[in-house]
Design a protein around this motif. Structure first.
Motif, short mmCIF file in Angstrom:
data_model
loop_
_atom_site.label_atom_id
_atom_site.label_comp_id
_atom_site.label_asym_id
_atom_site.label_seq_id
_atom_site.Cartn_x
_atom_site.Cartn_y
_atom_site.Cartn_z
N MET A 197 0.84 -1.20 0.00
CA MET A 197 0.00 0.00 0.00
C MET A 197 0.88 1.25 0.00
SD MET A 197 -3.17 0.71 2.49
CE MET A 197 -3.98 2.28 2.53
N LEU A 198 1.98 1.22 0.74
CA LEU A 198 2.94 2.34 0.71
C LEU A 198 3.53 2.49 -0.68
CD1 LEU A 198 4.84 1.83 4.08
CD2 LEU A 198 3.21 3.63 3.52
N CYS A 199 3.84 1.37 -1.30
CA CYS A 199 4.37 1.40 -2.67
C CYS A 199 3.36 2.06 -3.61
CB CYS A 199 4.71 -0.02 -3.11
SG CYS A 199 5.30 -0.12 -4.80
N GLY A 200 2.09 1.73 -3.43
CA GLY A 200 1.04 2.33 -4.25
C GLY A 200 0.94 3.83 -4.05
N MET A 201 1.12 4.27 -2.82
CA MET A 201 1.09 5.71 -2.55
C MET A 201 2.26 6.41 -3.23
SD MET A 201 0.01 5.34 1.44
CE MET A 201 -0.61 6.94 1.89
N ALA A 202 3.43 5.77 -3.21
CA ALA A 202 4.60 6.32 -3.90
C ALA A 202 4.38 6.34 -5.41
CB ALA A 202 5.85 5.52 -3.54
N SER A 203 3.75 5.28 -5.91
CA SER A 203 3.45 5.21 -7.34
C SER A 203 2.54 6.35 -7.77
CB SER A 203 2.80 3.86 -7.66
OG SER A 203 2.39 3.80 -8.99
N SER A 204 1.60 6.72 -6.91
CA SER A 204 0.70 7.82 -7.28
C SER A 204 1.42 9.16 -7.33
CB SER A 204 -0.51 7.87 -6.34
OG SER A 204 -0.14 8.37 -5.08
N ILE A 205 2.50 9.30 -6.57
CA ILE A 205 3.31 10.52 -6.66
C ILE A 205 3.91 10.63 -8.06
CG2 ILE A 205 5.45 11.62 -5.86
CD1 ILE A 205 4.74 10.48 -3.05
N VAL A 206 4.42 9.51 -8.56
CA VAL A 206 4.99 9.48 -9.92
C VAL A 206 3.90 9.79 -10.95
CG1 VAL A 206 6.04 7.99 -11.67
CG2 VAL A 206 6.86 7.92 -9.30
N SER A 207 2.75 9.15 -10.80
CA SER A 207 1.67 9.28 -11.78
C SER A 207 1.00 10.66 -11.78
CB SER A 207 0.58 8.24 -11.53
OG SER A 207 1.09 6.95 -11.73
#
Length: 158
Positions: free
Chosen positions: A66-76
Motif C-alpha cells: 500500500m505504501l508502494c502504491g502511494m509512492a506510485s501515485s506521486i509518480v503518476s
C-alpha cells in the motif's frame, strides 16, 4: 473523465536533477479496507487488533504494498506526472507504518538518462516520529511528447 481536459506530466527535457516533491497523507480505515478488499488480502497483521497485539508490532500495520502504491501515485500525478510509467523499483520498508498514521513522502530526481528516456527518483517515506517507513529508488519513463495535439486518442489530454 471524458470531456475534462487533463495535462500530461512534465517531459524529460523539462526535468532537472535535484527537483523534489513532498506530500503528506493520513492512512485511514477507509483506505485500508479498500486496499484489502481490492487485493483480497486478509493478513491478520493488517486487520486484526487482537492478533497484532501479540506480535512485536503491538498493533496492526499498513501493508508495504500500500505504501508502494502511494509512492506510485506521486509518480503518476506529480513527479514527473500523468503519462509516466514506473519500469523498475527497489524499495525497502525499514520500520512499520501503523493504522491512522500520517506519512510524509519525499521524492527527488537523482539522475536523468535522455537516451533511455528515463529518470531515477529517490523515494522516502517517514511517519510522524520521523522514522523511515519506506526508502529506495524508482526508474521512471516520463510522458512522451504527443505526435499530434489533435490526435483523437488524446482528445482528453494536451
Amino acid at each position: 473523465m471524458i470531456g475534462k481536459k487533463r495535462k500530461l506530466g512534465r517531459k524529460i527535457q523539462d526535468l532537472k536533477i535535484g527537483e523534489t516533491f513532498t506530500t503528506t497523507s493520513r492512512v485511514e480505515d477507509r483506505d485500508l479496507l479498500m486496499y484489502l478488499g481490492l487485493t483480497d488480502d486478509a493478513n491478520p497483521l493488517y486487520i486484526q487488533h487482537d492478533y497484532a497485539t501479540q506480535t512485536p508490532f503491538k498493533q496492526p500495520v499498513v501493508p508495504s504494498v500500500m505504501l508502494c502504491g502511494m509512492a506510485s501515485s506521486i509518480v503518476s500525478m506529480h513527479l514527473p506526472g500523468p503519462g509516466s510509467h514506473i519500469v523498475e523499483q527497489q524499495l525497502s520498508y525499514p520500520h512499520p507504518l501503523y493504522h491512522y498514521a500520517e506519512v510524509r513522502f519525499h521524492a527527488e530526481i537523482t539522475d536523468i538518462n535522455q537516451q533511455e528516456h528515463q529518470v531515477i527518483l529517490d523515494m522516502h517515506g517517514y511517519d510522524e516520529e520521523g522514522k523511515e517507513v519506506m526508502k529506495g529508488k524508482m526508474t521512471v519513463i516520463p510522458p512522451y511528447e504527443p505526435t499530434s495535439m489533435n490526435a483523437v486518442s488524446l482528445e482528453n489530454f494536451y
